[in-house]
Design a protein around this motif. Structure first.
Motif, mmCIF file in Angstrom:
data_model
loop_
_atom_site.group_PDB
_atom_site.id
_atom_site.type_symbol
_atom_site.label_atom_id
_atom_site.label_comp_id
_atom_site.label_asym_id
_atom_site.label_seq_id
_atom_site.Cartn_x
_atom_site.Cartn_y
_atom_site.Cartn_z
ATOM 1 N N ASN A 108 0.831 -1.201 0.000
ATOM 2 C CA ASN A 108 0.000 0.000 0.000
ATOM 3 C C ASN A 108 0.866 1.252 0.000
ATOM 4 O OD1 ASN A 108 -2.964 0.041 -0.203
ATOM 5 N ND2 ASN A 108 -2.822 -1.631 1.267
ATOM 6 N N VAL A 161 -0.826 5.672 -5.961
ATOM 7 C CA VAL A 161 -1.619 5.916 -4.758
ATOM 8 C C VAL A 161 -1.374 7.326 -4.242
ATOM 9 C CG1 VAL A 161 -1.666 3.500 -4.058
ATOM 10 C CG2 VAL A 161 0.165 4.976 -3.226
ATOM 11 N N ALA A 217 -3.343 4.535 2.105
ATOM 12 C CA ALA A 217 -3.243 4.704 0.654
ATOM 13 C C ALA A 217 -4.624 4.991 0.079
ATOM 14 C CB ALA A 217 -2.654 3.449 0.013
ATOM 15 N N THR A 219 -6.963 6.330 -3.538
ATOM 16 C CA THR A 219 -7.020 6.462 -4.992
ATOM 17 C C THR A 219 -8.015 7.564 -5.322
ATOM 18 O OG1 THR A 219 -8.708 4.717 -5.080
ATOM 19 C CG2 THR A 219 -6.411 4.050 -5.443
ATOM 20 N N ILE A 274 -3.735 -2.445 -4.225
ATOM 21 C CA ILE A 274 -3.574 -1.195 -3.476
ATOM 22 C C ILE A 274 -4.906 -0.507 -3.272
ATOM 23 C CG2 ILE A 274 -1.241 -0.740 -4.356
ATOM 24 C CD1 ILE A 274 -2.613 1.329 -6.249
ATOM 25 N N GLY A 275 -4.886 0.537 -2.443
ATOM 26 C CA GLY A 275 -5.973 1.495 -2.383
ATOM 27 C C GLY A 275 -7.141 1.104 -1.515
#
Length: 431
Positions: free
Chosen positions: A238, A252, A343, A345, A363-364
């Motif tokens: 992340n 991110v 993290a 977005t 991620i995110g």
């Protein structure tokens, strides 16, 4: 007591034996980098799917945001994200998969805790999202049918019912998500680590990845103490990616969040304030969130301006905010204050990215990490084992999508904070 420099969770979670660093050269089917909730859940489920898994962590499990967050189990996306927004972002098929995953994520967390006997102060008495203004209340009412359509176990509480559930008279009506709740996050991370190792995962702490290069049909990862050769790599760092993979780092928006925990409060207060120990997070742009800790403290937090001495500022700012929004509390002392980086977005949705053949990253979490990452890890395990093709995975597998103006994007949450706070105060007072 003397003000503590670490988190409350470090103070109340029993110490765990450290996982030894990687030593020497090893091979594996898959290497997962980052032992937060996502990496731990993915490693556990990948091992259960029959893979030989090595999990590398630069510090110890739960060091990052996974061990520092508020510990809310929230089985929903951000309040501003409805099903139509998800469909617009990823199409109907993947939107339906993600929404169903999120709807069941609370049950996944508490089910995993029960199956593996994880002692982490788990309380599944719901998660409360009251409105902070009449306008926000109307917006929440409009959101409830979409949540129900997505399969979220939610209902509506009017203002009186919300006041009874929270003990906070100044809030409006809002949504209760019955499958939500709270945990002690660092204890949960350590419990997941033990479960992963019991399933066969080779977990190495204090093993930051210093190099990642293609090697034949796989990848070679170097750490200060050794190397791993694997055919597949999953990055689950992340916001703490560092400079290892610039394209991933650029995808991110890092946001620094602060938490405080008060002194131990009188036992009588537990009967009226959040009496069910259901955590609350309202609809302010700068969200007001509150929960009880297992040892009888109030935990709250958020963001603070980018000024010198931010941790001390967090103590003062959140103590004052808590006293203002919850009248009748005794004089508040912030015994603990800590910080971590989450993290985000741009569309507040998670990403599944393929950076190169055999090199992927998820991620995110956007502040929904406990529930979303646990459930996503359950899907990642069989996907890594080849049992789920890309087209059938819960998220679309895409290339990296760098955030525009990435060098200044990370300042965005800090710079907009005064605007959010002023807007929240205006709405609460006049609407």
């Amino acid at each position: 007591m003397t003000e503590a420099t670490g988190s409350l969770w470090e103070a109340i979670t029993p110490p765990a034996p450290p996982f030894a660093p990687l030593d020497g050269a090893v091979t594996a089917d898959v290497v997962i980098v980052g032992a937060g909730f996502l990496g731990l859940s993915a490693a556990l489920h990948a091992a259960m799917a029959g893979l030989d898994v090595v999990l590398l962590e630069s510090h110890q499990p739960g060091f990052g945001a996974s061990g520092r967050n508020t510990g809310f189990v929230v089985p929903s996306l951000k309040a501003s994200i409805g099903p139509t927004d998800v469909v617009r972002a990823m199409g109907e098929t993947h939107a339906d998969r993600l929404l169903r995953l999120v709807a069941g994520s609370g049950a996944e967390v508490f089910g995993l805790i029960a199956r593996h006997g994880i002692d982490c102060g788990a309380v599944q008495n719901g998660w409360l999202q009251p409105a902070h203004s009449r306008q926000a209340e109307a917006a929440l009412r409009g959101r409830l049918p979409r949540l129900l359509q997505a399969g979220v176990d939610a209902d509506w509480l009017d203002r009186d019912a919300m006041a009874a559930r929270t003990g906070i008279a100044g809030l409006h009506g809002g949504i209760r998500v019955a499958s939500g709740g709270q945990i002690t996050p660092l204890a949960y991370a350590r419990g997941l680590a033990r479960a992963a190792v019991a399933a066969g995962v080779r977990l190495h702490g204090d093993s930051p990845v210093t190099a990642l290069i293609p090697d034949g049909a796989g990848w070679r990862l170097s750490t200060p103490g050794g190397q791993v050769l694997a055919r597949r790599v999953l990055m689950t760092t992340n916001a703490l990616i560092g400079d290892l993979l610039p394209d991933l780092r650029a995808s991110v928006i890092p946001a620094r969040v602060f938490q405080i925990a008060t002194q131990v409060m009188p036992g009588s207060l537990r009967q009226s304030l959040l009496p069910d120990m259901a955590p609350v997070a309202d609809t302010r742009r700068h969200t007001f969130a509150l929960r009880w800790s297992p040892d009888g403290r109030l935990v709250t937090g958020g963001m603070v301006p980018p000024l010198p001495g931010r941790l001390a500022l967090a103590r003062r700012q959140f103590a004052r905010r808590l006293a203002r929004l919850v009248p009748g509390l005794p004089p508040i002392r912030a015994d603990y204050a800590w910080t971590g980086v989450i993290a985000g977005t741009l569309d507040f949705l998670p990403r599944m990215m393929r950076l190169a053949p055999g090199l992927e990253a998820a991620i995110g979490c956007n502040g929904r990490g406990v529930a979303l990452t646990t459930a996503l890890g359950r899907e990642l395990g069989p996907w890594l084992a080849g049992r789920i093709p890309d087209d059938d995975f819960v998220l679309p597998v895409t290339a990296a999508r760098p955030v525009p103006f990435r060098r200044i994007a990370g300042l965005g949450p800090d710079l907009i904070l005064p605007v959010w706070s002023a807007h929240d105060a205006f709405e609460a007072r006049f609407r």
